[in-house]
Write a protein that holds these residues in place. Structure first.
Motif, PDB file in Angstrom:
ATOM      1  N   ALA A 107       0.827  -1.198   0.000  1.00 30.56           N
ATOM      2  CA  ALA A 107       0.000   0.000   0.000  1.00 30.56           C
ATOM      3  C   ALA A 107       0.869   1.258   0.000  1.00 30.56           C
ATOM      4  O   ALA A 107       0.480   2.276  -0.568  1.00 30.56           O
ATOM      5  N   LYS A 108       2.051   1.215   0.623  1.00 34.25           N
ATOM      6  CA  LYS A 108       2.926   2.380   0.691  1.00 34.25           C
ATOM      7  C   LYS A 108       3.553   2.700  -0.661  1.00 34.25           C
ATOM      8  O   LYS A 108       3.802   3.850  -0.964  1.00 34.25           O
ATOM      9  N   ALA A 109       3.849   1.706  -1.449  1.00 31.38           N
ATOM     10  CA  ALA A 109       4.500   1.929  -2.741  1.00 31.38           C
ATOM     11  C   ALA A 109       3.515   2.596  -3.699  1.00 31.38           C
ATOM     12  O   ALA A 109       2.480   2.026  -4.020  1.00 31.38           O
ATOM     13  N   PRO A 110       3.830   3.819  -4.139  1.00 32.89           N
ATOM     14  CA  PRO A 110       2.908   4.492  -5.064  1.00 32.89           C
ATOM     15  C   PRO A 110       2.946   3.826  -6.431  1.00 32.89           C
ATOM     16  O   PRO A 110       3.994   3.366  -6.885  1.00 32.89           O
ATOM     17  N   ALA A 111       1.814   3.823  -7.054  1.00 41.84           N
ATOM     18  CA  ALA A 111       1.724   3.233  -8.383  1.00 41.84           C
ATOM     19  C   ALA A 111       2.370   4.178  -9.392  1.00 41.84           C
ATOM     20  O   ALA A 111       2.238   5.401  -9.283  1.00 41.84           O
ATOM     21  N   ALA A 112       3.066   3.633 -10.350  1.00 41.70           N
ATOM     22  CA  ALA A 112       3.690   4.445 -11.389  1.00 41.70           C
ATOM     23  C   ALA A 112       2.590   5.045 -12.265  1.00 41.70           C
ATOM     24  O   ALA A 112       1.590   4.388 -12.550  1.00 41.70           O
ATOM     25  N   PRO A 113       2.766   6.299 -12.680  1.00 44.40           N
ATOM     26  CA  PRO A 113       1.734   6.914 -13.526  1.00 44.40           C
ATOM     27  C   PRO A 113       1.651   6.211 -14.879  1.00 44.40           C
ATOM     28  O   PRO A 113       2.660   5.749 -15.408  1.00 44.40           O
ATOM     29  N   THR A 114       0.458   6.180 -15.411  1.00 45.52           N
ATOM     30  CA  THR A 114       0.256   5.541 -16.712  1.00 45.52           C
ATOM     31  C   THR A 114       0.838   6.422 -17.816  1.00 45.52           C
ATOM     32  O   THR A 114       1.158   7.607 -17.589  1.00 45.52           O
ATOM     33  N   ALA A 115       0.939   5.870 -18.992  1.00 44.35           N
ATOM     34  CA  ALA A 115       1.480   6.618 -20.132  1.00 44.35           C
ATOM     35  C   ALA A 115       0.596   7.825 -20.456  1.00 44.35           C
ATOM     36  O   ALA A 115       1.094   8.901 -20.809  1.00 44.35           O
TER      37      ALA A 115
END
Length: 143
Positions: A107-115
């Motif tokens: 949950a702490k790891a932010p998701a990488a932004p999409t293209a």
């Protein structure tokens, strides 16, 4: 026929199958813990308290008469069962704690932004860097 179909739909649901697998694994885990307590922990513990085997600890309520066995209050077996329970509960606690820690790390790891988000951010930044377009809007033909 609908009762049979309803039961079939219930029995093959993922939750029911998962629960059955959990029960089977839990029973096997219980046997492992019982063996661990009875064969590994209790002998040294009994040796430390004077060579006493917990499963033999009992109070005779009524002595054996002829072919009738004695009536015993076998509190040693109860103590061993309680110790089994404590070890199982501790093992489950440690497992749940480890799983909870993994969930928190995910949950702490932010998701990488999409293209798309990256592209829109670049477009926004380019538009902010440009000069105001208000004078150009006045020169547009009427709609």
């Amino acid at each position: 026929m609908s009762l049979l179909n309803d039961f079939k739909a219930f029995a093959v649901k993922g939750n029911v199958v998962d629960m059955a697998v959990g029960i089977i694994i839990g029973a096997a885990f219980g046997k492992i813990v019982s063996s661990f307590v009875g064969d590994v922990i209790m002998p040294p513990l009994g040796l430390l308290i004077g060579g006493v085997d917990f499963s033999d600890l009992a109070i005779t309520l009524k002595a054996a008469v002829d072919d009738k066995p004695a009536v015993l209050l076998a509190y040693g077996k109860f103590l061993q069962t309680c110790l089994d329970f404590l070890i199982v509960a501790f093992a489950i606690f440690m497992g749940v704690k480890a799983i909870s820690k993994l969930h928190k790390e995910q949950a702490k790891a932010p998701a990488a932004p999409t293209a798309e988000v990256v592209l829109l951010t670049e477009i926004r930044d380019l538009l902010k860097a440009e000069k105001p377009v208000a004078p150009l809007v006045d020169k547009l033909p009427p709609v």
